[in-house]
Design an enzyme around this catalytic site. Structure first.
Site, short mmCIF file in Angstrom:
data_model
loop_
_atom_site.label_atom_id
_atom_site.label_comp_id
_atom_site.label_asym_id
_atom_site.label_seq_id
_atom_site.Cartn_x
_atom_site.Cartn_y
_atom_site.Cartn_z
CG ASP A 153 -1.19 57.71 -59.98
OD1 ASP A 153 0.06 57.36 -60.39
OD2 ASP A 153 -1.88 58.16 -60.78
CB SER A 154 1.19 61.08 -58.73
OG SER A 154 0.83 60.75 -60.02
CE1 TYR A 187 2.88 62.36 -55.71
CE2 TYR A 187 3.49 60.02 -55.48
CZ TYR A 187 2.87 61.10 -54.93
OH TYR A 187 2.16 61.00 -53.77
N GLY A 188 6.35 62.81 -61.31
CA GLY A 188 7.56 62.61 -62.12
C GLY A 188 8.53 63.43 -62.47
CB CYS A 226 2.42 55.28 -59.23
SG CYS A 226 3.50 56.86 -59.61
CB THR A 242 6.77 58.10 -60.93
OG1 THR A 242 6.20 58.61 -62.27
CG2 THR A 242 7.96 59.02 -60.30
CD GLU A 263 -4.09 63.95 -62.21
OE1 GLU A 263 -4.69 64.12 -61.21
OE2 GLU A 263 -3.66 63.06 -62.66
CB CYS A 296 3.45 57.15 -66.96
SG CYS A 296 2.44 58.45 -66.03
CB THR A 297 -0.70 54.22 -64.12
OG1 THR A 297 -0.38 55.50 -63.25
CG2 THR A 297 -0.10 53.10 -63.76
CG HIS A 298 -1.42 60.06 -65.23
ND1 HIS A 298 -0.69 59.65 -64.26
CD2 HIS A 298 -2.33 61.01 -64.82
CE1 HIS A 298 -1.19 60.40 -63.37
NE2 HIS A 298 -2.21 61.23 -63.60
N1 DGL Z 1 0.71 57.92 -63.03
C1 DGL Z 1 2.15 58.00 -62.62
C2 DGL Z 1 3.17 57.17 -63.38
O1 DGL Z 1 2.58 56.14 -63.51
C3 DGL Z 1 2.72 59.54 -62.10
C4 DGL Z 1 2.78 60.60 -63.10
C5 DGL Z 1 3.32 61.93 -62.41
O2 DGL Z 1 2.67 61.95 -61.35
O3 DGL Z 1 4.41 62.33 -62.92
O4 DGL Z 1 4.18 57.68 -63.40
#
Ligand code: DGL
Length: 278
Positions: free
Chosen positions: A10-11, A42-43, A73, A75, A154, A188-190
């Site tokens: 993941d990012s 990353y998004g 992730c 994204t 994060e 998004c996994t966050h």
């Molecule tokens: N956890 C990521 C996702 O699922 C990325 C969030 C990011 O890096 O912007 O999209």
């Protein structure tokens, strides 16, 4: 023969929501996690940059003997999955399809109302939406990019009572109160870290963790695979390892919060050195 290593990336820390589920489903399986915490998010980046970073991440996992990769992730799954499949000759599982299928399953037994939450890049890609439409054109779909949720999660500012997280959630979600979605895809996994706050604003909606849905799919594929069924299959010496492009001690301590258990250590990786031809 040892079991084949599954690489997960993941990012940043968010992919650990999928990793945690995968570990629960495959307690003995060798798993290697990479979180690109030095370059998160990353998004908000361009598709070209996301693809380039994702390829470096996969090259690193291959260097750790991964023979398949779980893209934890939303994204990267939305923007880079096809590129990764075309570039590397190994199996990849992304989070979009499993989450969309589960959303469809729930929404189709209710009023067919789905809300998709993701990063800017994920929402721009229309990945979840496209998959949902192939399942049922009649679904009523809304979507919202919620980029502030990423740094909040994060930095572990995501629980009920956190004023910054609550303010961000209200600014993104208040407009959907009247829509009353049956299902919300946390694309998004966050985002599962903010589940309590999201449910406080939209209490009648089922929440789908994209990472967890994909983890179920990865685990199901493993249990069907011949290597898993082999009678003499055994875990490799290292059951799991965690790597980050950022500070290793910070990662280990934050990851322990995501996983709900202490991880002994994480190692730093200079991820830019996994550029092609280097
Ligand atoms: N956890 C990521 C996702 O699922 C990325 C969030 C990011 O890096 O912007 O999209």
């Amino acid at each position: 023969m040892p079991l084949p290593v599954i690489g997960v990336f993941d990012s940043g820390l968010g992919g650990l929501t999928g990793f945690r589920k995968l570990r629960e489903l495959l307690p003995d399986h060798p798993l290697v996690y990479f979180g690109d915490t030095a370059r998160v998010p990353y998004g908000t980046k361009s598709n070209d940059t996301i693809v380039r970073f994702a390829k470096q991440d996969v090259r690193f996992l291959l260097s750790q003997s991964a023979s398949s990769v779980f893209i934890a992730c939303g994204t990267v799954s939305s923007v880079a999955l096809d590129d990764l499949r075309a570039t590397f000759g190994i199996p990849f599982t992304g989070v979009v399809e499993p989450a969309a299928r589960e959303a469809f399953r729930i929404a189709s037994s209710k009023e067919g109302k789905v809300l998709i939450l993701g990063t800017d890049a994920t929402i721009r890609s229309r990945s979840y939406e496209s998959k949902l439409i192939t399942l049922d054109r009649g679904l009523s779909i809304r979507k919202k990019a919620c980029p502030l949720f990423v740094p909040l999660a994060e930095n572990l500012h995501a629980g009920r009572g956190d004023r910054a997280a609550e303010a961000a959630a209200h600014s993104y979600l208040d407009e959907f109160v009247d829509f009353r979605p049956d299902v919300i895809i946390l694309g998004c996994t966050h985002f599962p870290l903010l589940s309590d706050i999201i449910s406080d604003i939209l209490p009648d909606s089922a929440l789908i963790s994209a990472g967890e849905e994909a983890a179920k799919e990865v685990a199901a594929a493993v249990s069907k695979s011949p290597s898993r069924r082999r009678k003499n299959a055994s875990p490799s010496c290292v059951k799991e390892a965690f790597f980050t492009s950022g500070d290793a001690n910070t990662f280990a301590s934050d990851a322990s919060v995501y996983l709900g258990r202490k991880i002994e250590k994480a190692e730093h990786v200079h991820i830019e050195s996994f550029e092609e031809d280097t």
